[in-house]
Enzyme design. Structure first.
Site, PDB file in Angstrom:
ATOM      1  N   ARG A  75       0.831  -1.209   0.000  1.00 46.20           N
ATOM      2  CA  ARG A  75       0.000   0.000   0.000  1.00 46.20           C
ATOM      3  C   ARG A  75       0.860   1.252   0.000  1.00 46.20           C
ATOM      4  NH1 ARG A  75      -4.885   0.920  -1.616  1.00 46.20           N
ATOM      5  NH2 ARG A  75      -5.133  -1.272  -0.968  1.00 46.20           N
TER       6      ARG A  75
ATOM      7  N   GLY B 235      -1.814  -3.610   8.731  1.00 46.08           N
ATOM      8  CA  GLY B 235      -2.905  -4.541   8.539  1.00 46.08           C
ATOM      9  C   GLY B 235      -3.156  -4.905   7.098  1.00 46.08           C
TER      10      GLY B 235
ATOM     11  N   HIS C 171      -5.029  -3.642   4.797  1.00 48.72           N
ATOM     12  CA  HIS C 171      -4.937  -2.551   3.820  1.00 48.72           C
ATOM     13  C   HIS C 171      -3.487  -2.189   3.543  1.00 48.72           C
ATOM     14  CE1 HIS C 171      -5.641   1.732   2.370  1.00 48.72           C
ATOM     15  NE2 HIS C 171      -6.459   1.022   1.617  1.00 48.72           N
ATOM     16  N   CYS C 172      -2.660  -2.190   4.578  1.00 52.66           N
ATOM     17  CA  CYS C 172      -1.261  -1.786   4.444  1.00 52.66           C
ATOM     18  C   CYS C 172      -0.473  -2.676   3.485  1.00 52.66           C
ATOM     19  CB  CYS C 172      -0.577  -1.811   5.803  1.00 52.66           C
ATOM     20  SG  CYS C 172      -1.259  -0.676   7.022  1.00 52.66           S
ATOM     21  N   VAL C 173      -0.877  -3.927   3.339  1.00 54.59           N
ATOM     22  CA  VAL C 173      -0.076  -4.873   2.559  1.00 54.59           C
ATOM     23  C   VAL C 173      -0.714  -5.225   1.219  1.00 54.59           C
ATOM     24  CG1 VAL C 173       1.018  -5.835   4.615  1.00 54.59           C
ATOM     25  CG2 VAL C 173      -1.085  -6.888   3.735  1.00 54.59           C
TER      26      VAL C 173
END
Length: 393
Positions: free
Chosen positions: A131, A382, A384-386
């Site tokens: 992300r 989390g 979304h971050c990955v």
């Protein structure tokens, strides 16, 4: 083979979350004066190009396989297990393309992720935070697709400043955005600002939300005013209005990314997570401050925002008391797929169920909750971050 001193350093760092409180660093926010826009950067495309909202149909989701012991130390296998679990779940709803750093890492990723996830070794990666490192894809409404990058610099070099990770450990992630775009066979340009995809939310209909703590920060955009940063982000995203939200500087490596607290459901509708009992006061107060700004905001179309709220967990029964204040207990850090929303559950039965129900009602699609405690806790990021979505043209 690393010597014992190096291994001990890694083991010590592995106990520090990506969002660990940094009181010992004495980090403080610096006021930024207006300055010239950096030269030599390709100008933004016309406003007809826009980054669509994450809820629109995707061609695929991009991810990155973590394989660096320099970055993760003895936590590496646990983070890999959570990345594999998440990738396999996303692959039930849309294609997943996982970048791995060379043939050995790719082989390991294939074994752990299984046959439903496509793994490639032609795009070298440093870490798993796609992300923040990957490109933002844009559409023009006429079948065109392009992408731009936000010049990832390891969260303002906080990875080095906070954890002692060598800056060179993130060299591959500093250039991954253009390589992903090249693989996708779309034109690519660099923005004239520095930041991360997790630091900005977009509705695909003209409005952005971002925290000042991430962007108006000397570790990313020295000498740039808020107005200059805003103008560039609006141009890149194909938007016309920015809603600036308060953030938190120096308390985590991201300087308060928005995607753990406030997210778009769709145009005109946002959701805010009010902190549960396990979050430190600084995050509780910041979430409330974000909420208070948003309920009094209108978007680019003149609509007063509909602000939905959920509450974070009050207990983390699987997490030791000493680590709970550092845990990213965010239901908001979800990833949206073509048929479902994937987020976390934390073992607080009542709050987990309430969050699942509220998110499902808001999106009108099923919600899957996974136990990703190592990613959200030891990793501090989390789902979304990955992940980074590539929209259909």
């Amino acid at each position: 083979m690393k010597n014992e001193h190096e291994k001990n350093a890694h083991d010590d760092r592995s106990r520090i979350s990506r969002r660990t409180l940094l009181a010992r660093t004495g980090a403080t926010a610096a006021a930024l004066a207006a300055g010239p826009v950096l030269g030599g950067i390709q100008p933004a495309h016309a406003a007809a190009w826009r980054v669509p909202g994450e809820e629109v149909p995707h061609k695929r989701t991009w991810m990155a396989w973590p394989s660096s012991y320099t970055i993760w130390g003895n936590l590496l296998s646990k983070i890999q297990a959570d990345i594999a679990k998440l990738a396999k779940e996303i692959a039930k709803y849309e294609p997943v393309l996982m970048c791995a750093d060379g043939s050995s890492a790719a082989s390991q990723a294939r074994t752990m992720c299984g046959s439903t996830v496509t793994v490639i070794s032609s795009i070298p990666v440093s870490d798993c935070w796609m992300r923040d490192t990957g490109p933002l894809f844009r559409v023009d409404g006429a079948g065109g697709l392009d992408a731009f990058g936000l010049n990832f610099n390891a969260w303002g070099e906080n990875a080095t400043r906070f954890y002692g990770i060598p800056a060179s450990a993130y060299d591959k992630d500093r250039v991954i955005a253009q390589k992903v775009a090249a693989y996708a066979a779309v034109p690519f340009a660099k923005a004239s600002v520095v930041g991360e995809g997790g630091g900005v939310e977009y509705d695909g209909d003209g409005t952005l939300m971002a925290t000042e703590s991430c962007w108006v920060n000397s570790n990313r955009n020295p000498g740039k005013s808020r107005a200059q940063i805003e103008a560039e982000l609006l141009a890149r995203f194909g938007a016309s209005k920015m809603i600036w939200l308060p953030g938190v500087t120096g308390q985590d490596v991201t300087d308060g990314h928005i995607d753990g607290t406030a997210r778009y459901i769709g145009p005109g509708v946002v959701m805010v997570q009010l902190a549960g009992a396990v979050r430190p006061d600084v995050w509780t107060e910041n979430a409330q401050a974000m909420h208070d700004v948003l309920v009094n905001s209108t978007d680019a179309r003149g609509r007063r925002l509909q602000v939905l709220t959920i509450e974070g967990p009050d207990v983390l029964p699987r997490v030791s008391p000493g680590k709970q204040s550092q845990f990213l207990s965010s239901y908001m850090n979800w990833t949206v797929t073509n048929q479902a929303v994937i987020t976390a559950q934390f073992g607080d039965t009542g709050k987990d169920a309430a969050a699942k129900s509220a998110i499902a009602a808001a999106f009108g699609r099923p919600v899957v909750q996974l136990n990703l405690d190592n990613l959200y806790g030891n990793g501090g990021g989390g789902a979304h971050c990955v992940t980074m979505q590539e929209p259909n043209r």
